[in-house]
Scaffold this motif. Sequence first.
Motif, PDB file in Angstrom:
ATOM      1  N   ILE A 103     -15.387   1.242  11.103  1.00  0.00           N
ATOM      2  CA  ILE A 103     -14.890   0.304  12.097  1.00  0.00           C
ATOM      3  C   ILE A 103     -14.972   0.964  13.476  1.00  0.00           C
ATOM      4  N   PRO A 104     -15.566   0.312  14.470  1.00  0.00           N
ATOM      5  CA  PRO A 104     -15.666   0.922  15.804  1.00  0.00           C
ATOM      6  C   PRO A 104     -14.300   1.251  16.393  1.00  0.00           C
ATOM      7  N   ARG A 105     -14.262   2.252  17.253  1.00  0.00           N
ATOM      8  CA  ARG A 105     -12.997   2.720  17.810  1.00  0.00           C
ATOM      9  C   ARG A 105     -12.292   1.653  18.653  1.00  0.00           C
ATOM     10  N   ASN A 106     -13.037   0.768  19.272  1.00  0.00           N
ATOM     11  CA  ASN A 106     -12.396  -0.231  20.129  1.00  0.00           C
ATOM     12  C   ASN A 106     -12.061  -1.516  19.379  1.00  0.00           C
ATOM     13  N   HIS A 107     -11.949  -1.432  18.045  1.00  0.00           N
ATOM     14  CA  HIS A 107     -11.523  -2.547  17.207  1.00  0.00           C
ATOM     15  C   HIS A 107     -10.181  -2.190  16.571  1.00  0.00           C
ATOM     16  N   VAL A 108      -9.263  -3.142  16.539  1.00  0.00           N
ATOM     17  CA  VAL A 108      -7.948  -2.933  15.947  1.00  0.00           C
ATOM     18  C   VAL A 108      -7.842  -3.746  14.658  1.00  0.00           C
ATOM     19  N   VAL A 109      -7.406  -3.101  13.581  1.00  0.00           N
ATOM     20  CA  VAL A 109      -7.173  -3.797  12.314  1.00  0.00           C
ATOM     21  C   VAL A 109      -5.843  -4.531  12.443  1.00  0.00           C
ATOM     22  N   SER A 110      -5.891  -5.847  12.614  1.00  0.00           N
ATOM     23  CA  SER A 110      -4.671  -6.630  12.804  1.00  0.00           C
ATOM     24  C   SER A 110      -4.070  -7.094  11.482  1.00  0.00           C
ATOM     25  N   ARG A 111      -4.924  -7.509  10.526  1.00  0.00           N
ATOM     26  CA  ARG A 111      -4.448  -7.978   9.222  1.00  0.00           C
ATOM     27  C   ARG A 111      -5.536  -7.730   8.178  1.00  0.00           C
ATOM     28  N   VAL A 112      -5.139  -7.741   6.911  1.00  0.00           N
ATOM     29  CA  VAL A 112      -6.103  -7.658   5.814  1.00  0.00           C
ATOM     30  C   VAL A 112      -5.666  -8.601   4.692  1.00  0.00           C
ATOM     31  N   ARG A 113      -6.636  -8.977   3.881  1.00  0.00           N
ATOM     32  CA  ARG A 113      -6.358  -9.587   2.580  1.00  0.00           C
ATOM     33  C   ARG A 113      -6.706  -8.545   1.520  1.00  0.00           C
ATOM     34  N   LEU A 114      -5.877  -8.450   0.497  1.00  0.00           N
ATOM     35  CA  LEU A 114      -6.100  -7.493  -0.571  1.00  0.00           C
ATOM     36  C   LEU A 114      -6.757  -8.170  -1.770  1.00  0.00           C
ATOM     37  N   ALA A 115      -7.603  -7.424  -2.478  1.00  0.00           N
ATOM     38  CA  ALA A 115      -8.214  -7.878  -3.729  1.00  0.00           C
ATOM     39  C   ALA A 115      -7.778  -6.900  -4.819  1.00  0.00           C
ATOM     40  N   LEU A 116      -6.983  -7.374  -5.772  1.00  0.00           N
ATOM     41  CA  LEU A 116      -6.315  -6.491  -6.725  1.00  0.00           C
ATOM     42  C   LEU A 116      -6.501  -6.988  -8.157  1.00  0.00           C
ATOM     43  N   THR A 117      -6.519  -6.045  -9.079  1.00  0.00           N
ATOM     44  CA  THR A 117      -6.670  -6.360 -10.498  1.00  0.00           C
ATOM     45  C   THR A 117      -5.314  -6.674 -11.114  1.00  0.00           C
ATOM     46  N   VAL A 118      -5.261  -7.721 -11.904  1.00  0.00           N
ATOM     47  CA  VAL A 118      -4.020  -8.087 -12.581  1.00  0.00           C
ATOM     48  C   VAL A 118      -3.761  -7.092 -13.707  1.00  0.00           C
ATOM     49  N   SER A 119      -2.591  -6.471 -13.675  1.00  0.00           N
ATOM     50  CA  SER A 119      -2.209  -5.484 -14.673  1.00  0.00           C
ATOM     51  C   SER A 119      -0.750  -5.738 -15.053  1.00  0.00           C
ATOM     52  N   THR A 120       0.003  -4.693 -15.348  1.00  0.00           N
ATOM     53  CA  THR A 120       1.434  -4.807 -15.628  1.00  0.00           C
ATOM     54  C   THR A 120       2.172  -3.776 -14.780  1.00  0.00           C
ATOM     55  N   PRO A 121       3.443  -4.017 -14.469  1.00  0.00           N
ATOM     56  CA  PRO A 121       4.195  -3.035 -13.687  1.00  0.00           C
ATOM     57  C   PRO A 121       4.205  -1.647 -14.323  1.00  0.00           C
ATOM     58  N   ASP A 122       4.340  -1.571 -15.636  1.00  0.00           N
ATOM     59  CA  ASP A 122       4.379  -0.268 -16.302  1.00  0.00           C
ATOM     60  C   ASP A 122       3.045   0.460 -16.181  1.00  0.00           C
ATOM     61  N   ALA A 123       1.942  -0.272 -16.349  1.00  0.00           N
ATOM     62  CA  ALA A 123       0.623   0.366 -16.272  1.00  0.00           C
ATOM     63  C   ALA A 123       0.345   0.860 -14.855  1.00  0.00           C
ATOM     64  N   VAL A 124       0.709   0.073 -13.852  1.00  0.00           N
ATOM     65  CA  VAL A 124       0.490   0.497 -12.470  1.00  0.00           C
ATOM     66  C   VAL A 124       1.376   1.694 -12.145  1.00  0.00           C
ATOM     67  N   LEU A 125       2.629   1.682 -12.619  1.00  0.00           N
ATOM     68  CA  LEU A 125       3.541   2.808 -12.378  1.00  0.00           C
ATOM     69  C   LEU A 125       3.004   4.091 -13.002  1.00  0.00           C
ATOM     70  N   ALA A 126       2.412   3.994 -14.186  1.00  0.00           N
ATOM     71  CA  ALA A 126       1.841   5.174 -14.828  1.00  0.00           C
ATOM     72  C   ALA A 126       0.717   5.768 -13.987  1.00  0.00           C
ATOM     73  N   LYS A 127      -0.124   4.909 -13.395  1.00  0.00           N
ATOM     74  CA  LYS A 127      -1.199   5.397 -12.522  1.00  0.00           C
ATOM     75  C   LYS A 127      -0.632   6.030 -11.263  1.00  0.00           C
ATOM     76  N   MET A 128       0.425   5.432 -10.710  1.00  0.00           N
ATOM     77  CA  MET A 128       1.056   5.998  -9.524  1.00  0.00           C
ATOM     78  C   MET A 128       1.655   7.371  -9.818  1.00  0.00           C
ATOM     79  N   ASP A 129       2.319   7.490 -10.962  1.00  0.00           N
ATOM     80  CA  ASP A 129       2.918   8.773 -11.331  1.00  0.00           C
ATOM     81  C   ASP A 129       1.845   9.841 -11.520  1.00  0.00           C
ATOM     82  N   PHE A 130       0.724   9.450 -12.096  1.00  0.00           N
ATOM     83  CA  PHE A 130      -0.368  10.405 -12.312  1.00  0.00           C
ATOM     84  C   PHE A 130      -0.924  10.882 -10.976  1.00  0.00           C
ATOM     85  N   ALA A 131      -1.155   9.922 -10.049  1.00  0.00           N
ATOM     86  CA  ALA A 131      -1.668  10.292  -8.737  1.00  0.00           C
ATOM     87  C   ALA A 131      -0.662  11.126  -7.965  1.00  0.00           C
TER      88      ALA A 131
END
Length: 306
Positions: free
Chosen positions: A187-215
């Motif tokens: 992204i060029p320096r004179n551009h500001v990231v104002s907002r984003v849309r996220l694209a995420l995989t449907v999982s479960t809270p426990d599975a995502v928490l396990a990945k977070m703990d590992f990281a």
Amino acid sequence: MDPGARPRGRRGVTAAVSRSGTRVERLPLSRFTTLGVGGEAEVWFVTSHDALAEAMERPYRILGGGSNLVIADAGVPERVLRLSGPLAERDLTPDPLLSTPARVVTGWVGGGVPLPGLVRQLQKLGLSGLEGTVGIPAQVGGAVWMNAGTRYGEMFDGLHTIELVTPEGTRQVTPDDLPWGYRQSGIPRNHVVSRVRLALTVSTPDAVLAKMDFADQARRGQPKMKTPGCAFKNPGGVSAGQLIDEAGLKGTRIGNALIAPEHANFIVNLGGATAADVHALLDTVRARVKVPLELEYELWPGQAEP
């Protein structure tokens, strides 16, 4: 700045109001950084696209979570922009036109949203894609701009659309439109990231928490004191911290800045450190380590936006 009324700011500091209604205060930038150093500047608390366009009319810098940043003791002469209000809000409702049973595309997430809280909320919703960024003390806009991440994932793993405010106006791009890579978005320096849309995989809270703990395990040995994060990028896959340690620099202190004993690629503020102390340590590392090292920190002043 075109000041209007002048209400009292925090701690008695006089605040001005620009023509778009933006609150403007002269403040020490050290309060906005994870290192805790930096002199004063004119800070604009931007809450809308119109206000952002006004703030960008003169030379400016955008300040997010304040990590990965060393600001000079004299501060900077440019306006410093902080995204707040609606630009720091999130809508994680699945977009019915873009989402599928296996993949969620969210509503808009403001560039001023703190990344740690966002990652925790996604975990509770069972949405996977950004857990590799766990623990990074950034705001969404800055994290996107530098493609912040760890060895377990980065911001571009979970992006669908990026809204950019540019000198010519507002536009939207996708990751495929950008030459992004390790710790850079293209992204060029004179551009500001104002907002984003996220694209995420449907999982479960426990599975995502396990990945977070590992990281998060990889972060357990990192220093807990005030620090901008890793000082240098890993050159060619070799650990910069290992190279600094092998040069005998772990624990080196200049003034009140220290190369952390826990991890040699971190510089910490022992209390009352200055930007000059940090720069002296960076110069010492460059002089002693034989492999050329590229800074991961951004240094202010440096190049500001026009």
